[in-house]
Design a protein around this motif. Structure first.
Motif, PDB file in Angstrom:
ATOM      1  N   ARG A  44       0.829  -1.214   0.000  1.00  7.67           N
ATOM      2  CA  ARG A  44       0.000   0.000   0.000  1.00  7.67           C
ATOM      3  C   ARG A  44       0.860   1.260   0.000  1.00  7.67           C
ATOM      4  N   LEU A  45       1.971   1.242   0.757  1.00  9.15           N
ATOM      5  CA  LEU A  45       2.841   2.413   0.771  1.00  9.15           C
ATOM      6  C   LEU A  45       3.550   2.584  -0.568  1.00  9.15           C
ATOM      7  N   LYS A  46       3.896   1.471  -1.220  1.00  7.39           N
ATOM      8  CA  LYS A  46       4.492   1.568  -2.556  1.00  7.39           C
ATOM      9  C   LYS A  46       3.500   2.195  -3.536  1.00  7.39           C
ATOM     10  N   LEU A  47       2.239   1.789  -3.436  1.00  7.42           N
ATOM     11  CA  LEU A  47       1.214   2.328  -4.339  1.00  7.42           C
ATOM     12  C   LEU A  47       0.991   3.817  -4.102  1.00  7.42           C
ATOM     13  N   VAL A  48       0.983   4.217  -2.827  1.00  6.59           N
ATOM     14  CA  VAL A  48       0.798   5.632  -2.497  1.00  6.59           C
ATOM     15  C   VAL A  48       1.941   6.464  -3.071  1.00  6.59           C
ATOM     16  N   ALA A  49       3.168   5.918  -3.012  1.00  2.28           N
ATOM     17  CA  ALA A  49       4.345   6.640  -3.514  1.00  2.28           C
ATOM     18  C   ALA A  49       4.524   6.484  -5.020  1.00  2.28           C
ATOM     19  N   GLY A  50       3.665   5.716  -5.670  1.00  6.47           N
ATOM     20  CA  GLY A  50       3.793   5.527  -7.115  1.00  6.47           C
ATOM     21  C   GLY A  50       4.792   4.455  -7.496  1.00  6.47           C
ATOM     22  N   ASN A  51       5.114   3.546  -6.562  1.00  6.20           N
ATOM     23  CA  ASN A  51       6.079   2.469  -6.786  1.00  6.20           C
ATOM     24  C   ASN A  51       7.380   3.017  -7.406  1.00  6.20           C
ATOM     25  N   GLY A  54      10.511   2.393  -7.156  1.00  6.13           N
ATOM     26  CA  GLY A  54      11.528   1.458  -7.625  1.00  6.13           C
ATOM     27  C   GLY A  54      11.107   0.665  -8.845  1.00  6.13           C
ATOM     28  N   LYS A  55       9.823   0.755  -9.211  1.00 10.17           N
ATOM     29  CA  LYS A  55       9.258   0.042 -10.371  1.00 10.17           C
ATOM     30  C   LYS A  55       9.471  -1.474 -10.287  1.00 10.17           C
ATOM     31  N   ARG A  56       9.606  -1.979  -9.071  1.00  7.37           N
ATOM     32  CA  ARG A  56       9.758  -3.420  -8.889  1.00  7.37           C
ATOM     33  C   ARG A  56       8.372  -4.049  -8.795  1.00  7.37           C
ATOM     34  N   PRO A  57       8.293  -5.361  -9.035  1.00  4.53           N
ATOM     35  CA  PRO A  57       6.977  -6.017  -8.961  1.00  4.53           C
ATOM     36  C   PRO A  57       6.381  -5.891  -7.553  1.00  4.53           C
ATOM     37  N   LEU A  58       5.079  -5.714  -7.499  1.00  9.08           N
ATOM     38  CA  LEU A  58       4.388  -5.606  -6.221  1.00  9.08           C
ATOM     39  C   LEU A  58       4.068  -6.998  -5.693  1.00  9.08           C
ATOM     40  N   ASN A  59       4.031  -7.124  -4.377  1.00 14.29           N
ATOM     41  CA  ASN A  59       3.714  -8.385  -3.722  1.00 14.29           C
ATOM     42  C   ASN A  59       2.217  -8.658  -3.879  1.00 14.29           C
ATOM     43  N   ARG A  60       1.854  -9.540  -4.784  1.00 18.10           N
ATOM     44  CA  ARG A  60       0.447  -9.837  -5.032  1.00 18.10           C
ATOM     45  C   ARG A  60      -0.135 -10.813  -3.993  1.00 18.10           C
ATOM     46  N   HIS A  61       0.729 -11.390  -3.164  1.00 16.59           N
ATOM     47  CA  HIS A  61       0.276 -12.353  -2.162  1.00 16.59           C
ATOM     48  C   HIS A  61       0.326 -11.779  -0.753  1.00 16.59           C
ATOM     49  N   GLU A  62       0.460 -10.462  -0.649  1.00 21.69           N
ATOM     50  CA  GLU A  62       0.482  -9.832   0.666  1.00 21.69           C
ATOM     51  C   GLU A  62      -0.906  -9.932   1.290  1.00 21.69           C
ATOM     52  N   PRO A  63      -0.986 -10.325   2.564  1.00 22.30           N
ATOM     53  CA  PRO A  63      -2.296 -10.425   3.203  1.00 22.30           C
ATOM     54  C   PRO A  63      -2.994  -9.067   3.205  1.00 22.30           C
ATOM     55  N   THR A  64      -4.254  -9.068   2.867  1.00 20.32           N
ATOM     56  CA  THR A  64      -5.036  -7.833   2.882  1.00 20.32           C
ATOM     57  C   THR A  64      -6.349  -8.083   3.608  1.00 20.32           C
ATOM     58  N   PRO A  65      -6.319  -8.019   4.931  1.00 19.98           N
ATOM     59  CA  PRO A  65      -7.566  -8.197   5.661  1.00 19.98           C
ATOM     60  C   PRO A  65      -8.519  -7.050   5.346  1.00 19.98           C
ATOM     61  N   GLU A  66      -9.807  -7.328   5.433  1.00 23.76           N
ATOM     62  CA  GLU A  66     -10.767  -6.278   5.101  1.00 23.76           C
ATOM     63  C   GLU A  66     -10.644  -5.147   6.116  1.00 23.76           C
ATOM     64  N   GLY A  67     -10.723  -3.945   5.602  1.00 25.59           N
ATOM     65  CA  GLY A  67     -10.589  -2.773   6.453  1.00 25.59           C
ATOM     66  C   GLY A  67     -11.735  -2.669   7.436  1.00 25.59           C
ATOM     67  N   ALA A  68     -11.416  -2.403   8.659  1.00 24.23           N
ATOM     68  CA  ALA A  68     -12.426  -2.239   9.693  1.00 24.23           C
ATOM     69  C   ALA A  68     -11.924  -1.181  10.668  1.00 24.23           C
ATOM     70  N   LEU A  69     -12.837  -0.476  11.244  1.00 24.81           N
ATOM     71  CA  LEU A  69     -12.489   0.558  12.204  1.00 24.81           C
ATOM     72  C   LEU A  69     -12.613  -0.025  13.602  1.00 24.81           C
ATOM     73  N   PRO A  70     -11.485  -0.387  14.244  1.00 25.14           N
ATOM     74  CA  PRO A  70     -11.574  -0.976  15.572  1.00 25.14           C
ATOM     75  C   PRO A  70     -12.018   0.056  16.607  1.00 25.14           C
ATOM     76  N   THR A  71     -12.640  -0.432  17.662  1.00 27.80           N
ATOM     77  CA  THR A  71     -13.073   0.460  18.735  1.00 27.80           C
ATOM     78  C   THR A  71     -11.895   0.765  19.653  1.00 27.80           C
ATOM     79  N   CYS A  72     -11.974   1.913  20.292  1.00 21.44           N
ATOM     80  CA  CYS A  72     -10.912   2.336  21.209  1.00 21.44           C
ATOM     81  C   CYS A  72     -10.977   1.483  22.481  1.00 21.44           C
ATOM     82  N   PRO A  73      -9.853   0.874  22.884  1.00 21.81           N
ATOM     83  CA  PRO A  73      -9.852   0.081  24.116  1.00 21.81           C
ATOM     84  C   PRO A  73     -10.157   0.957  25.334  1.00 21.81           C
ATOM     85  N   SER A  74     -10.937   0.448  26.251  1.00 22.27           N
ATOM     86  CA  SER A  74     -11.362   1.236  27.414  1.00 22.27           C
ATOM     87  C   SER A  74     -10.234   1.478  28.412  1.00 22.27           C
TER      88      SER A  74
END
Length: 135
Positions: free
Chosen positions: A10-17, A19-39
């Motif tokens: 994700r940081l490579k994509l934000v920076a426009g990659n 180094g122009k190296r291949p991106l990790n297509r097998h990097e874990p990408t859990p679905e985005g969720a907004l966790p609650t603040c611990p009490s």
């Protein structure tokens, strides 16, 4: 692991990659969720959580897996803020009952929690990039 630590895709994509190296297509990408603040977080930590959690979520850098690592960062950050406030209220050098001069304990606490906050932040932002999950 040899060489430099890999940069998260994700940081490579934000920076426009740059180094122009291949991106990790097998990097874990859990679905985005907004966790609650611990009490259990201290008040400055809760304030920082509320300030940054939506920004991280909007950038796609947040999932339910990040809650514990971010809680550690925010708690360490909160303790650092509290120690910095106390350090400003007390003199940098104190006289012990035995007559010795020593640095204020708040300075040491500030250093410990300042370093802990940075370490926790690095772990939270970096842990996914070096993992590979084959489909």
């Amino acid at each position: 692991m040899r060489g430099r630590k890999p940069i998260p895709t994700r940081l490579k994509l934000v920076a426009g990659n740059p180094g122009k190296r291949p991106l990790n297509r097998h990097e874990p990408t859990p679905e985005g969720a907004l966790p609650t603040c611990p009490s259990h977080l201290c008040p400055p930590a809760k304030a920082e959580w509320k300030r940054l959690i939506h920004v991280l979520h909007r950038l796609g850098m947040m999932s339910h897996l990040d809650r514990a690592a971010l809680a550690a960062y925010y708690q360490s950050y909160g303790k650092w803020v509290e120690a910095e406030r106390k350090a400003k209220e007390t003199p940098p050098l104190l006289k012990t009952p035995g007559g010795h001069i020593q640095p204020s304990p708040w300075l040491g606490i500030s250093i410990i929690h300042g370093n802990g906050a940075w370490a926790a932040a690095l772990v939270a932002c970096d842990y996914r990039c070096w993992r590979r999950v084959e489909p």
